[in-house]
Enzyme design. Sequence first.
Site, PDB file in Angstrom:
ATOM      1  N   ASN A  76      25.489  21.243  10.594  1.00  0.00           N
ATOM      2  CA  ASN A  76      25.446  21.451   9.321  1.00  0.00           C
ATOM      3  C   ASN A  76      26.771  20.876   8.650  1.00  0.00           C
ATOM      4  O   ASN A  76      27.727  21.500   8.661  1.00  0.00           O
ATOM      5  CB  ASN A  76      25.421  22.890   9.273  1.00  0.00           C
ATOM      6  CG  ASN A  76      24.966  23.636   8.028  1.00  0.00           C
ATOM      7  OD1 ASN A  76      25.723  23.065   7.093  1.00  0.00           O
ATOM      8  ND2 ASN A  76      24.153  24.517   7.846  1.00  0.00           N
ATOM      9  N   HIS A 107      29.489  22.074   4.605  1.00  0.00           N
ATOM     10  CA  HIS A 107      31.157  22.425   4.296  1.00  0.00           C
ATOM     11  C   HIS A 107      31.957  21.272   3.922  1.00  0.00           C
ATOM     12  O   HIS A 107      32.717  21.336   2.977  1.00  0.00           O
ATOM     13  CB  HIS A 107      31.714  23.227   5.411  1.00  0.00           C
ATOM     14  CG  HIS A 107      31.289  24.485   5.446  1.00  0.00           C
ATOM     15  ND1 HIS A 107      31.785  25.533   4.855  1.00  0.00           N
ATOM     16  CD2 HIS A 107      30.155  24.940   6.220  1.00  0.00           C
ATOM     17  CE1 HIS A 107      31.314  26.643   5.067  1.00  0.00           C
ATOM     18  NE2 HIS A 107      30.171  26.378   5.939  1.00  0.00           N
ATOM     19  N   HIS A 125      21.620  22.472   3.800  1.00  0.00           N
ATOM     20  CA  HIS A 125      21.123  23.686   2.892  1.00  0.00           C
ATOM     21  C   HIS A 125      21.133  23.256   1.609  1.00  0.00           C
ATOM     22  O   HIS A 125      22.323  23.285   0.989  1.00  0.00           O
ATOM     23  CB  HIS A 125      21.831  25.041   3.353  1.00  0.00           C
ATOM     24  CG  HIS A 125      21.517  26.075   2.788  1.00  0.00           C
ATOM     25  ND1 HIS A 125      21.523  27.440   3.071  1.00  0.00           N
ATOM     26  CD2 HIS A 125      20.320  26.382   1.937  1.00  0.00           C
ATOM     27  CE1 HIS A 125      20.897  28.339   2.391  1.00  0.00           C
ATOM     28  NE2 HIS A 125      19.815  27.815   1.775  1.00  0.00           N
ATOM     29  N   ARG A 167      20.868  24.973  -1.431  1.00  0.00           N
ATOM     30  CA  ARG A 167      20.704  26.354  -2.240  1.00  0.00           C
ATOM     31  C   ARG A 167      20.295  26.332  -3.698  1.00  0.00           C
ATOM     32  O   ARG A 167      20.507  25.279  -4.302  1.00  0.00           O
ATOM     33  CB  ARG A 167      22.193  26.814  -1.918  1.00  0.00           C
ATOM     34  CG  ARG A 167      22.728  27.210  -0.795  1.00  0.00           C
ATOM     35  CD  ARG A 167      24.049  27.884  -0.814  1.00  0.00           C
ATOM     36  NE  ARG A 167      23.505  29.395  -1.208  1.00  0.00           N
ATOM     37  CZ  ARG A 167      23.320  30.326  -0.182  1.00  0.00           C
ATOM     38  NH1 ARG A 167      23.626  30.106   1.191  1.00  0.00           N
ATOM     39  NH2 ARG A 167      23.130  31.568  -0.674  1.00  0.00           N
ATOM     40  N   ARG A 221      25.402  25.160  -4.842  1.00  0.00           N
ATOM     41  CA  ARG A 221      26.982  25.307  -4.783  1.00  0.00           C
ATOM     42  C   ARG A 221      27.688  24.287  -4.014  1.00  0.00           C
ATOM     43  O   ARG A 221      28.787  24.155  -3.783  1.00  0.00           O
ATOM     44  CB  ARG A 221      27.214  26.832  -4.159  1.00  0.00           C
ATOM     45  CG  ARG A 221      26.952  26.983  -2.866  1.00  0.00           C
ATOM     46  CD  ARG A 221      27.460  28.444  -2.463  1.00  0.00           C
ATOM     47  NE  ARG A 221      26.716  29.351  -3.007  1.00  0.00           N
ATOM     48  CZ  ARG A 221      26.641  30.562  -2.435  1.00  0.00           C
ATOM     49  NH1 ARG A 221      27.124  30.951  -1.213  1.00  0.00           N
ATOM     50  NH2 ARG A 221      25.786  31.652  -2.667  1.00  0.00           N
ATOM     51  N   GLU A 258      17.351  23.166   5.110  1.00  0.00           N
ATOM     52  CA  GLU A 258      17.387  24.769   4.972  1.00  0.00           C
ATOM     53  C   GLU A 258      17.195  25.077   3.547  1.00  0.00           C
ATOM     54  O   GLU A 258      17.686  24.374   2.798  1.00  0.00           O
ATOM     55  CB  GLU A 258      18.435  25.340   5.399  1.00  0.00           C
ATOM     56  CG  GLU A 258      18.878  25.167   6.863  1.00  0.00           C
ATOM     57  CD  GLU A 258      20.356  25.815   7.166  1.00  0.00           C
ATOM     58  OE1 GLU A 258      21.033  26.268   6.322  1.00  0.00           O
ATOM     59  OE2 GLU A 258      20.479  25.794   8.064  1.00  0.00           O
ATOM     60  N   THR A 276      24.283  32.881   4.551  1.00  0.00           N
ATOM     61  CA  THR A 276      23.136  33.414   4.579  1.00  0.00           C
ATOM     62  C   THR A 276      23.270  34.481   5.659  1.00  0.00           C
ATOM     63  O   THR A 276      23.408  34.716   6.572  1.00  0.00           O
ATOM     64  CB  THR A 276      22.014  32.402   5.301  1.00  0.00           C
ATOM     65  OG1 THR A 276      22.454  31.016   4.818  1.00  0.00           O
ATOM     66  CG2 THR A 276      20.713  32.908   5.417  1.00  0.00           C
ATOM     67  N   GLU A 293      14.362  29.998  14.042  1.00  0.00           N
ATOM     68  CA  GLU A 293      15.923  29.937  14.392  1.00  0.00           C
ATOM     69  C   GLU A 293      16.412  31.494  14.277  1.00  0.00           C
ATOM     70  O   GLU A 293      15.913  31.967  13.154  1.00  0.00           O
ATOM     71  CB  GLU A 293      16.707  29.117  13.408  1.00  0.00           C
ATOM     72  CG  GLU A 293      18.034  28.962  13.537  1.00  0.00           C
ATOM     73  CD  GLU A 293      18.713  28.118  12.707  1.00  0.00           C
ATOM     74  OE1 GLU A 293      18.178  26.904  12.089  1.00  0.00           O
ATOM     75  OE2 GLU A 293      19.967  28.032  12.621  1.00  0.00           O
ATOM     76  N   HIS A 317      24.555  30.447  13.275  1.00  0.00           N
ATOM     77  CA  HIS A 317      24.931  31.127  12.581  1.00  0.00           C
ATOM     78  C   HIS A 317      26.356  31.803  12.865  1.00  0.00           C
ATOM     79  O   HIS A 317      25.951  32.701  13.810  1.00  0.00           O
ATOM     80  CB  HIS A 317      24.311  32.389  11.684  1.00  0.00           C
ATOM     81  CG  HIS A 317      24.800  32.406  10.192  1.00  0.00           C
ATOM     82  ND1 HIS A 317      25.944  33.411   9.857  1.00  0.00           N
ATOM     83  CD2 HIS A 317      24.480  32.113   9.065  1.00  0.00           C
ATOM     84  CE1 HIS A 317      26.076  33.342   8.645  1.00  0.00           C
ATOM     85  NE2 HIS A 317      25.149  32.623   8.135  1.00  0.00           N
TER      86      HIS A 317
END
Length: 266
Positions: free
Chosen positions: A13, A16, A49, A51, A55, A76, A107, A157, A220
């Site tokens: 992922n 970041h 993701h 969003r 962000r 996502e 999340t 998931e 996660h």
Amino acid sequence: MQNDLKRIHLGVNIDHIAVLREARRINDPDPVDALGICKRAGADQITIHLREDRRHINDLDAQKIMFNSALPVNLECAIDADIIDIVCQLKPHRATLVPEKREEVTTEGGLDVIGQFQKIKKAVEQLKAHEIDVSLFIDPSAEVIEYSAKLDIDMIELHTGRYANIYAMLNTPLATTHHSIKELERPRSELRQLLYKSLEEIKDAAYQAHQKGLLVAAGHGLNYQNVHAMKEIEVIHELNIGQSIIARSVFTGLEQAIIDMKDLLK
Ligand code: PXP
């Protein structure tokens, strides 16, 4: 659907990287630059993701990643009509539907599949009509899996956040400062039991979903310390890991951070 149980696939992922960029609102570092490195290091998938509040990953990132990634992209997204339309245009390899609250840091909790069944069904139908595989990010609960399996989805998931939080409470002193796990401030003996229970829940949910013919992913809060338990659950096909890999990459470089994680999954 065939399940390759020989090894666990790793989805990296890369959100970041965009978080770091947005700290200055400039164009560096660019998450697109991570794509070749992830592939070279042996990652199996890119996870991002998009969003609603954009962000970190924004629409242009998503387009560029779709255009440039040699690895499958797992996108996502929330079950919001506008976002689902965008995802249908982007056509990722897979969409993972996640719950989204604007005020959350990350999340928190899985999708409310029972309460939002019709809304999720509509999103799944739209995505499948665009030939996009669908996964649901859910808590490890038997009832939620029963409902999920009624939908035309390919995968679930399992949210491992609770397991990761309990693990951190037991093993790291810093964890006690985290706002979201105050409810876990318990004696260590109790925490050990909670850790065992949360792992059993993940395991039971994974086998239940597998028996229903769904591929099983988890993610996660997984990191280099707590990921070993996931390896023991042989029906887990894929892990999606972000924060810990990108955090390590600051010191080791992204390629080495992914190689280190892949080594733990062997
Ligand atoms: N899987 C899903 C569905 C997520 O929403 C996230 C966080 O964006 C992750 C995996 C990765 O979590 P982490 O960054 O804690 O590894």
